[in-house]
Design a protein around this motif. Structure first.
Motif, short mmCIF file in Angstrom:
data_model
loop_
_atom_site.label_atom_id
_atom_site.label_comp_id
_atom_site.label_asym_id
_atom_site.label_seq_id
_atom_site.Cartn_x
_atom_site.Cartn_y
_atom_site.Cartn_z
N UNK A 109 -5.12 13.52 3.76
CA UNK A 109 -6.48 14.00 4.21
C UNK A 109 -7.62 13.96 3.61
N UNK A 110 -7.66 14.00 2.42
CA UNK A 110 -9.27 13.95 1.62
C UNK A 110 -9.65 12.13 2.76
N UNK A 111 -8.77 11.55 2.75
CA UNK A 111 -9.86 10.27 3.00
C UNK A 111 -9.30 10.31 4.17
N UNK A 112 -9.19 10.88 5.25
CA UNK A 112 -9.29 11.23 6.59
C UNK A 112 -10.44 12.00 6.61
N UNK A 113 -10.98 12.63 6.09
CA UNK A 113 -12.29 13.96 5.58
C UNK A 113 -13.31 12.54 5.56
N UNK A 114 -13.33 11.39 4.51
CA UNK A 114 -14.37 11.04 4.13
C UNK A 114 -14.46 9.91 5.17
N UNK A 115 -14.10 9.28 5.65
CA UNK A 115 -14.32 8.32 7.38
C UNK A 115 -14.91 8.79 8.25
N UNK A 151 2.03 7.57 9.76
CA UNK A 151 1.86 6.89 8.67
C UNK A 151 1.73 7.48 7.19
N UNK A 152 1.27 8.70 6.74
CA UNK A 152 1.92 9.36 6.24
C UNK A 152 2.92 10.12 5.88
N UNK A 153 4.33 9.90 7.06
CA UNK A 153 5.19 10.52 7.01
C UNK A 153 5.64 8.58 5.95
N UNK A 154 5.74 7.78 6.37
CA UNK A 154 5.80 6.32 6.01
C UNK A 154 5.31 6.70 4.51
N UNK A 155 4.07 6.97 4.23
CA UNK A 155 3.72 6.76 3.01
C UNK A 155 4.49 7.31 1.64
#
Length: 388
Positions: free
Chosen positions: A216-222, A237-241
């Motif tokens: 979520x932090x990375x998505x906001x940065x993007x 993607x999050x489920x996989x990770x």
């Protein structure tokens, strides 16, 4: 019937077939001395196929056997796009390095290359693409005679940790200005609350929650920086990770490095450890605290932990950047190889990859800020096109 010493080929095309060879795959990993092999591991590939290996991304894992012993494995997948079938690296766009697992000395590399090429041709694809092949690996040797995509030269940035006697030794070799800046960042961030640093493994009850917070932090940065990621756009993607395994006792697999100010996580890094090599996969930080550089503080503490625990390399992965240069001590050359298997594949490799695609990327990157805002709704489609 082939003799017991004969080499046979087998292609795995379903999750069940992949799971059936789990023991042989993992045994090959243990005997493969090749560097940068995490993204060819059973854990990564099995997890990715479970979540994404359907529809337009069908697994095509090429394996070679001598009797019951697995001697080589190259994880690939068939990607269907209108008018073109591509044999790609399994896990693209999430996989960072393209590689193959090879049991050295089991067969001549020329023979392994010939059989892998035959299996690729049997896929019915128009083109086979190997993105991000690091130099010095078995796959780089297997593809030595295959065409390199013009303009695809890249590099992975790494910090060699093997020469440091401990974290104090590492800090002592930093420049005076670097030490001052790092201490200043910690002190400023600590005004929000006492800093706490923790390594979190998948067995931890908060692992999944923290993985989702990191992404979520990375998505906001993007979003804040106007970037678009094909990998982050894929549902699940999050489920996989969050399901990737890791072992705290063996210091292997997925783990999180979490920096807190008081009780609040302010920076999180998701990475993978394999054979004393650490891959820094996703870093996220609280965007509202960006002026305090929590991500850099977390990276500093992560490097100290890695040195303390005998990890030999801190790998910031591909695509060179100024910030990576300040954290790393060496680079590994990375290239993309592509071989046409049909006339459509020839057009793709001769025109699209080396010329048209780079030109469109340059044009897209040069769009003025105002026009960029107007076309924000079109950005996902444009990025998907440029990734193909």
């Amino acid at each position: 019937m082939p003799s017991r010493n004969a080499i046979t080929s087998r292609v795995l095309v379903t999750l069940a077939e992949i799971e059936a060879v789990a023991d042989a795959w993992q045994e090959l990993e243990r005997h493969c001395a090749d560097p940068l092999g995490y993204f060819q591991s059973y854990e990564w590939c099995r997890g990715w196929v479970k979540h994404f290996g359907t529809g337009g991304h069908r697994p095509y894992v090429m394996t070679l056997w001598r009797g019951e012993q697995l001697i080589a494995l190259w994880p690939r997948m068939i990607v269907e796009t209108p008018g073109l079938r591509r044999l790609e690296t399994l896990g693209t766009p999430h996989t960072q390095y393209c590689g193959a697992l090879v049991r050295r000395g089991s067969a001549p590399m020329a023979e392994i290359s010939r059989r892998m090429t035959a299996a690729a041709r049997a896929s019915g694809c128009d083109v086979t693409i190997s993105r991000a092949v690091p130099e010095g690996t078995a796959l780089a040797e297997l593809l030595a005679g295959k065409p390199e995509v013009r303009g695809s030269a890249n590099a992975a940035s790494m910090l060699d940790l093997s020469g440091f006697g401990g974290p104090e030794d590492y800090v002592g070799q930093l420049g005076k200005l670097q030490r001052r800046n790092r201490n200043r960042r910690r002190n400023h961030l600590a005004r929000l609350g006492e800093l706490g640093f923790e390594t979190v493994w998948p067995e931890h009850p908060e692992f999944e929650e923290l993985v989702r917070l990191c992404t979520g932090m990375k998505r906001r940065w993007l979003a804040e920086t106007g970037r678009y990621s094909v990998g982050f756009s894929m549902s699940g993607y999050e489920d996989f990770l969050a399901e990737l395994p890791g072992d705290r006792r063996k210091l292997s697999g997925a783990c999180l490095f979490v920096l807190r100010a008081g009780e609040c996580p302010v920076a999180i890094e998701l990475g993978f450890i394999r054979k004393r090599h650490y891959y820094a996969y996703i870093g996220g930080f609280d965007w509202d605290l960006r002026d305090l550089s929590p991500g850099k503080v977390q990276m500093d503490m992560t490097v100290a932990w890695l040195i303390e625990n005998g990890i030999d390399a801190y790998d910031l992965l591909i695509n060179e950047a100024d910030y990576k240069a300040s954290w790393t001590s060496r680079t590994v050359a990375v290239t993309t190889r592509a071989q046409a298997l049909s006339w459509k594949g020839w057009l793709y490799t001769a025109a699209w990859l080396p010329s048209l695609r780079p030109a469109l990327k340059r044009l897209h990157g040069a769009l003025p800020a105002i026009a960029d805002r107007v076309t924000v709704l079109m950005r996902p489609a444009a990025c998907l096109l440029l990734y193909v």
